[in-house]
Design a protein around this motif. Structure first.
Motif, PDB file in Angstrom:
ATOM      1  N   THR A 230       8.713  -5.611  -4.327  1.00 46.69           N
ATOM      2  CA  THR A 230       9.996  -5.532  -3.871  1.00 46.69           C
ATOM      3  C   THR A 230      11.249  -5.296  -4.870  1.00 46.69           C
ATOM      4  O   THR A 230      12.187  -5.434  -4.510  1.00 46.69           O
ATOM      5  CB  THR A 230      10.183  -6.491  -2.714  1.00 46.69           C
ATOM      6  OG1 THR A 230      10.206  -7.909  -3.620  1.00 46.69           O
ATOM      7  CG2 THR A 230       9.236  -6.451  -1.579  1.00 46.69           C
TER       8      THR A 230
ATOM      9  N   ALA B 241      12.943  -5.306   7.348  1.00 44.83           N
ATOM     10  CA  ALA B 241      12.099  -4.227   7.758  1.00 44.83           C
ATOM     11  C   ALA B 241      12.220  -4.151   9.307  1.00 44.83           C
ATOM     12  O   ALA B 241      12.858  -4.980  10.014  1.00 44.83           O
ATOM     13  CB  ALA B 241      10.618  -4.692   7.624  1.00 44.83           C
TER      14      ALA B 241
ATOM     15  N   VAL C 242       9.831 -12.925   0.932  1.00 45.73           N
ATOM     16  CA  VAL C 242       8.885 -12.306   0.192  1.00 45.73           C
ATOM     17  C   VAL C 242       8.376 -13.584  -1.045  1.00 45.73           C
ATOM     18  O   VAL C 242       9.347 -13.748  -1.644  1.00 45.73           O
ATOM     19  CB  VAL C 242       9.134 -11.161  -0.453  1.00 45.73           C
ATOM     20  CG1 VAL C 242       8.109 -10.502  -1.489  1.00 45.73           C
ATOM     21  CG2 VAL C 242       9.602 -10.014   0.455  1.00 45.73           C
TER      22      VAL C 242
ATOM     23  N   GLN D 283       8.313   1.154   2.822  1.00 45.01           N
ATOM     24  CA  GLN D 283       9.193   0.866   2.031  1.00 45.01           C
ATOM     25  C   GLN D 283       8.650   0.539   0.677  1.00 45.01           C
ATOM     26  O   GLN D 283       9.407   0.800  -0.365  1.00 45.01           O
ATOM     27  CB  GLN D 283      10.067  -0.064   2.441  1.00 45.01           C
ATOM     28  CG  GLN D 283      10.906   0.131   3.818  1.00 45.01           C
ATOM     29  CD  GLN D 283      11.663  -0.848   4.034  1.00 45.01           C
ATOM     30  OE1 GLN D 283      12.795  -1.359   3.300  1.00 45.01           O
ATOM     31  NE2 GLN D 283      11.461  -1.473   5.322  1.00 45.01           N
ATOM     32  N   TYR D 284       7.492  -0.246   0.509  1.00 44.21           N
ATOM     33  CA  TYR D 284       7.169  -0.815  -0.547  1.00 44.21           C
ATOM     34  C   TYR D 284       5.493  -0.834  -0.870  1.00 44.21           C
ATOM     35  O   TYR D 284       4.813  -1.484  -0.440  1.00 44.21           O
ATOM     36  CB  TYR D 284       7.636  -2.438  -0.746  1.00 44.21           C
ATOM     37  CG  TYR D 284       8.991  -2.841  -0.423  1.00 44.21           C
ATOM     38  CD1 TYR D 284       9.908  -2.371  -1.365  1.00 44.21           C
ATOM     39  CD2 TYR D 284       9.332  -3.187   0.563  1.00 44.21           C
ATOM     40  CE1 TYR D 284      11.190  -2.520  -0.885  1.00 44.21           C
ATOM     41  CE2 TYR D 284      10.630  -3.384   1.227  1.00 44.21           C
ATOM     42  CZ  TYR D 284      11.625  -3.285   0.096  1.00 44.21           C
ATOM     43  OH  TYR D 284      12.820  -3.337   0.447  1.00 44.21           O
TER      44      TYR D 284
ATOM     45  N   ARG E 123       1.210  -4.188   1.737  1.00 44.85           N
ATOM     46  CA  ARG E 123       0.278  -4.587   2.857  1.00 44.85           C
ATOM     47  C   ARG E 123      -1.093  -5.084   2.482  1.00 44.85           C
ATOM     48  O   ARG E 123      -1.662  -6.138   2.802  1.00 44.85           O
ATOM     49  CB  ARG E 123       0.100  -3.476   3.841  1.00 44.85           C
ATOM     50  CG  ARG E 123      -0.705  -3.618   5.246  1.00 44.85           C
ATOM     51  CD  ARG E 123      -0.817  -2.334   6.156  1.00 44.85           C
ATOM     52  NE  ARG E 123      -0.790  -1.279   5.470  1.00 44.85           N
ATOM     53  CZ  ARG E 123      -0.458   0.084   6.098  1.00 44.85           C
ATOM     54  NH1 ARG E 123       0.139  -0.089   7.267  1.00 44.85           N
ATOM     55  NH2 ARG E 123      -0.695   0.949   5.394  1.00 44.85           N
TER      56      ARG E 123
ATOM     57  N   LEU F  66       6.741  -2.427   6.199  1.00 41.02           N
ATOM     58  CA  LEU F  66       7.010  -2.775   4.570  1.00 41.02           C
ATOM     59  C   LEU F  66       6.257  -1.912   3.732  1.00 41.02           C
ATOM     60  O   LEU F  66       6.590  -1.511   2.696  1.00 41.02           O
ATOM     61  CB  LEU F  66       6.415  -4.230   4.472  1.00 41.02           C
ATOM     62  CG  LEU F  66       7.174  -5.323   5.065  1.00 41.02           C
ATOM     63  CD1 LEU F  66       6.670  -6.491   4.842  1.00 41.02           C
ATOM     64  CD2 LEU F  66       8.742  -5.314   4.155  1.00 41.02           C
TER      65      LEU F  66
END
Length: 91
Positions: A15, A23, A7, A38-39, A43, A35
């Motif tokens: 994150t 991921a 990242v 989760q975060y 995207r 992703l």
């Protein structure tokens, strides 16, 4: 399939400051979906409003630029490293 995602600094606010996260997904699109789960919000920083990679974001699966592979359909085998790299411009 689990992959490691590198990242860039600019996205680490999503994150929790982590420079590398895990991921899962069979393709890059699947990994980006995971992703996002989760975060939330990450995207949208990688994909544009049409669901395509943003022009100034480079994504690599292993050492290959996905634009020269299958773009978002690029396979992401277990253990692969995905790198998100913002393009650098200057003048």
């Amino acid at each position: 399939m689990s992959v490691s995602v590198r990242v860039p600094t600019i996205l680490r606010t999503y994150t929790g400051g982590e420079s590398e996260v895990t991921a899962s997904g069979a393709t890059l699109a699947d990994v980006l979906d995971d992703l996002e789960t989760q975060y939330a919000g990450i995207r949208a920083r990688v994909l544009d409003d049409n669901g395509k990679l943003r022009r100034f974001v480079n994504v690599y699966v292993g050492s290959e630029d996905v634009r020269f592979l299958d773009d978002l359909a690029t396979p992401t085998p277990d253990g692969t490293q995905v790198s998100v790299i913002p393009a650098v411009a200057g003048g």
